[in-house]
Motif scaffolding. Structure first.
Motif, mmCIF file in Angstrom:
data_model
loop_
_atom_site.group_PDB
_atom_site.id
_atom_site.type_symbol
_atom_site.label_atom_id
_atom_site.label_comp_id
_atom_site.label_asym_id
_atom_site.label_seq_id
_atom_site.Cartn_x
_atom_site.Cartn_y
_atom_site.Cartn_z
ATOM 1 N N GLN A 1 1.867 4.262 -3.268
ATOM 2 C CA GLN A 1 1.774 5.721 -3.117
ATOM 3 C C GLN A 1 3.137 6.392 -3.364
ATOM 4 O O GLN A 1 3.210 7.450 -3.972
ATOM 5 N N THR B 1 -0.163 16.448 -2.356
ATOM 6 C CA THR B 1 -0.587 16.559 -0.955
ATOM 7 C C THR B 1 -1.310 15.294 -0.532
ATOM 8 O O THR B 1 -1.036 14.723 0.526
ATOM 9 N N SER B 2 -2.237 14.849 -1.396
ATOM 10 C CA SER B 2 -3.030 13.667 -1.071
ATOM 11 C C SER B 2 -2.139 12.430 -0.978
ATOM 12 O O SER B 2 -2.296 11.612 -0.083
ATOM 13 N N PHE C 1 -0.999 7.773 6.339
ATOM 14 C CA PHE C 1 -2.009 6.898 6.943
ATOM 15 C C PHE C 1 -1.660 5.423 6.729
ATOM 16 O O PHE C 1 -1.904 4.589 7.591
ATOM 17 N N GLN D 1 1.032 4.120 9.186
ATOM 18 C CA GLN D 1 0.488 3.739 10.490
ATOM 19 C C GLN D 1 0.051 2.267 10.486
ATOM 20 O O GLN D 1 0.415 1.492 11.370
ATOM 21 N N ASN E 1 -0.411 12.406 2.277
ATOM 22 C CA ASN E 1 -1.342 12.001 3.329
ATOM 23 C C ASN E 1 -1.545 10.494 3.330
ATOM 24 O O ASN E 1 -1.559 9.850 4.374
ATOM 25 N N LYS E 2 -1.732 9.934 2.111
ATOM 26 C CA LYS E 2 -1.985 8.491 2.021
ATOM 27 C C LYS E 2 -0.791 7.704 2.552
ATOM 28 O O LYS E 2 -0.958 6.698 3.238
ATOM 29 N N GLN F 1 0.829 -1.211 0.000
ATOM 30 C CA GLN F 1 0.000 0.000 0.000
ATOM 31 C C GLN F 1 0.863 1.260 0.000
ATOM 32 O O GLN F 1 0.556 2.235 -0.682
#
Lengths: 184, 411
Positions: free
Chosen positions: A42, A125-126, A133, A136, A129-130, A38
């Motif tokens: 990104q 930006t997105s 997240f 984590q 962010n991805k 994942q």
């Protein structure tokens, strides 16, 4: 005879436990790999967006050659990074360089009005962010996997089949730099 | 997350069972009062039948009906990149198994909702009024709240409970109308003692028909308000920035417009109650806690953004037991608050126009920007091949503009 049966029973239970422990480890390792995939998607997307960004920005910001070069360098470093620690450091540098470009873009009203630039800024930006997240979720999986490998008695199975601990992924903030000068 | 789903499952199962019992009792009382012989069991059967049909309709296509009746249209990444990106970010943060579908409703009233009995087949919808007012952080908070509803399975359980409550209300309504217009038909009986029993049952039925809907709603709404707080807590946990949702709620509360046309059963899935013209009033009969109350709790979260931090802020506001629940707290992981400076920048000063542009694009309206700043909106059935700008006189060719559409920007 009875002793024989008891012995057989114990062996059977041990074998079943062994299978269970091994399968559990495999499942956890696959989850870690899946969580990493994942993030990887990104990061790749971010690397793919950057040449577009440089192309769009180049014509507007004549005086920011240094900033653009630092982005290109950070991208190359991130794409060639070996190991999670190095990758985290390189990605951190890249984030910092991009942040500087977006900060100085405030000084170029024409650039801020460019639709392509705005769209790329949103995508970058997105994507960042991805990554945040997804990181984590990845670190949570690594924590569960590492704990299982080190715990008694699963550690016996882990040692036999060379299940090794996985690294956490941290994006390191780049070293403090001078705040870009804003001229009015 | 898992603990929240489990406790939600338990509580919602109890709620649905209690509501179903109320439904059966009412069916029995009404049936018996009308036909003392076998009317009682027939009443239960009919009540259950109505419930089953309503349940099946909702299971089969409730979300599609809801989305269609609200006038929602599905958007892809290229239609509304920023909205789509935010949903994807929050999908990752919430750990949902699949990307929810994204819908836009062309309405000036700012609101948003989530549907989907399964997280694999969920959808979120936002109104253009919401897109037009909120910046990126605020929108992220709202979307996180909605995906919190999906992740906590509120979309499933509150919908089922809502349908059951709807059946109770419907049957009570039919009975009361029948009483008013039809008179006490069927109460006459040949047998005297049976007649007496029927008369007593008629009073029981009447009392139940009046009280059961009230009780059902009280139970349901209390449950719904609690889920709302929990979705707020989930939102803070996913975004790590409770101030985003707080400021979104402030903007939404200050600009509530007309009611949205939706059924009562789905009202709990909205970010603020769609059926109240003013989003700030609280009573025992509202699906949502007062917005000011929710904002105060979110603003009070100074110690972090975890479920535990939300619980602490909630207790500080209410001097009472919290909302998150002991099991959920045990699973809560310590996490900090994202600094506002680190928040992504606000992309555009004109979110309103962008929100409108998304709708125009969906309607296949061609948007032609002119060098003088005017943006022409050419309907799909415009029948001329070119036009001149009335302000600066620039010549625009429709075919050219169609072949080189304006690049999509954040929205």
């Amino acid at each position: 005879m009875a002793a024989m049966l008891i012995l057989l029973g114990i062996v059977a239970i041990a074998v079943l436990w062994f299978f269970g422990a091994y399968n559990g480890l495999v499942r956890l390792r696959n989850q870690v790999q899946n969580a990493w995939a994942q993030i990887d998607v990104q990061l790749k997307r971010r690397h793919d967006l950057i040449p577009n960004l440089i192309e769009t920005v180049k014509g507007y910001v004549k005086h920011e050659r240094e900033t653009l070069e630092s982005i290109t360098q950070a991208r190359t470093a991130a794409m060639q990074a070996n190991g999670l620690a190095a990758l985290g450091k390189a990605e951190g540098e890249l984030s910092g360089a991009l942040g500087r470009l977006f900060a100085v873009s405030e000084n170029y009203p024409e650039l801020k009005a460019n639709q392509n630039f705005l769209a790329l800024q949103e995508e970058l930006t997105s994507t960042e962010n991805k990554v945040g997240f997804a990181r984590q979720a990845y670190n949570d999986q690594v924590m569960a996997y590492n704990t299982r490998i080190e715990s008694i008695p699963t550690n016996i199975v882990a040692n036999m089949f060379a299940f090794t601990k996985k690294e956490f992924f941290e994006i390191q903030a780049p070293a403090e730099r001078e705040v870009p000068k804003v001229q009015f | 997350m898992w603990e929240i789903i489990q406790s939600n499952k338990r509580k919602s199962a109890i709620l649905i069972v209690v509501l179903a019992l109320v439904l059966m009792l009412m069916g029995y009382a009404i049936g018996f009062s009308l036909e003392p012989g076998g009317g009682g069991s027939l009443g239960v059967l009919i009540a259950m039948g109505i419930w089953l049909v309503m349940m099946l309709v909702n299971m089969a296509g409730g979300e599609k009906i809801l989305l269609a009746s609200a006038g929602a249209r599905e958007v892809k990444h290229d239609d509304a990149p920023q909205l789509y990106n935010i949903v994807e970010e929050m999908k990752i943060a919430a750990g949902l198994p699949a990307m929810p579908k994204v819908y836009i409703i062309d309405s000036a009233t700012p609101n948003a909702f989530a549907v989907g009995l399964k997280p694999e087949r969920a959808a979120v919808a936002v109104t253009t009024g919401l897109l037009g007012r909120l910046n990126r952080d605020e929108l992220q908070g709202v979307i996180a709240h909605e995906l919190g509803h999906i992740g906590n399975r509120d979309t499933l359980f509150m919908t089922l409970a809502g349908v059951t409550m709807g059946a109770v209300i419907l049957i009570a309504d039919i009975y009361l109308r029948g009483m008013i217009y039809g008179g006490g038909r069927g109460r006459r009986s040949s047998n005297k003692s049976e007649g007496q029993a029927a008369a007593i049952m008629a009073i029981v039925a009447l009392v139940m028909a009046i009280l059961a809907p009230l009780m059902a709603q009280l139970l349901y709404f209390a449950c719904s308000r609690r889920r709302e707080y929990l979705a707020d807590a989930s939102s803070a946990q996913f975004t790590r920035y409770p101030q985003g949702l707080a400021s979104a709620l402030e903007k939404i509360a200050s600009s509530q417009g007309a009611e949205l046309k939706v059924s009562r059963a789905v009202a709990p899935m909205f970010i603020v109650n769609p059926l109240a013209a003013q989003g700030s009033s609280t009573s025992l009969f509202s699906t949502h806690p007062s917005t000011t109350e929710r904002i105060r709790v979110l603003r009070g979260m100074t110690g972090g953004s975890s479920l535990a931090a939300y619980e602490e802020a909630f207790k500080a506001q209410h001097n009472s037991h919290g909302v998150v629940g002991a099991r959920n707290l045990a699973a809560s992981v310590e996490q900090g608050i994202q600094k506002p400076e680190a928040a992504p920048p606000l992309l555009s000063a004109k979110p309103w126009r962008e929100a409108k542009d998304i709708v125009h694009r969906m309607n296949e309206t061609l948007i032609v920007p002119c060098a003088c700043g005017i943006r022409f909106k050419i309907p799909a059935d415009f029948n001329q091949s070119a036009f001149d700008c009335p302000k600066c006189g620039t010549h625009h060719d429709i075919a050219d503009a169609r072949n080189n559409p304006e690049p999509v920007q954040g929205g």
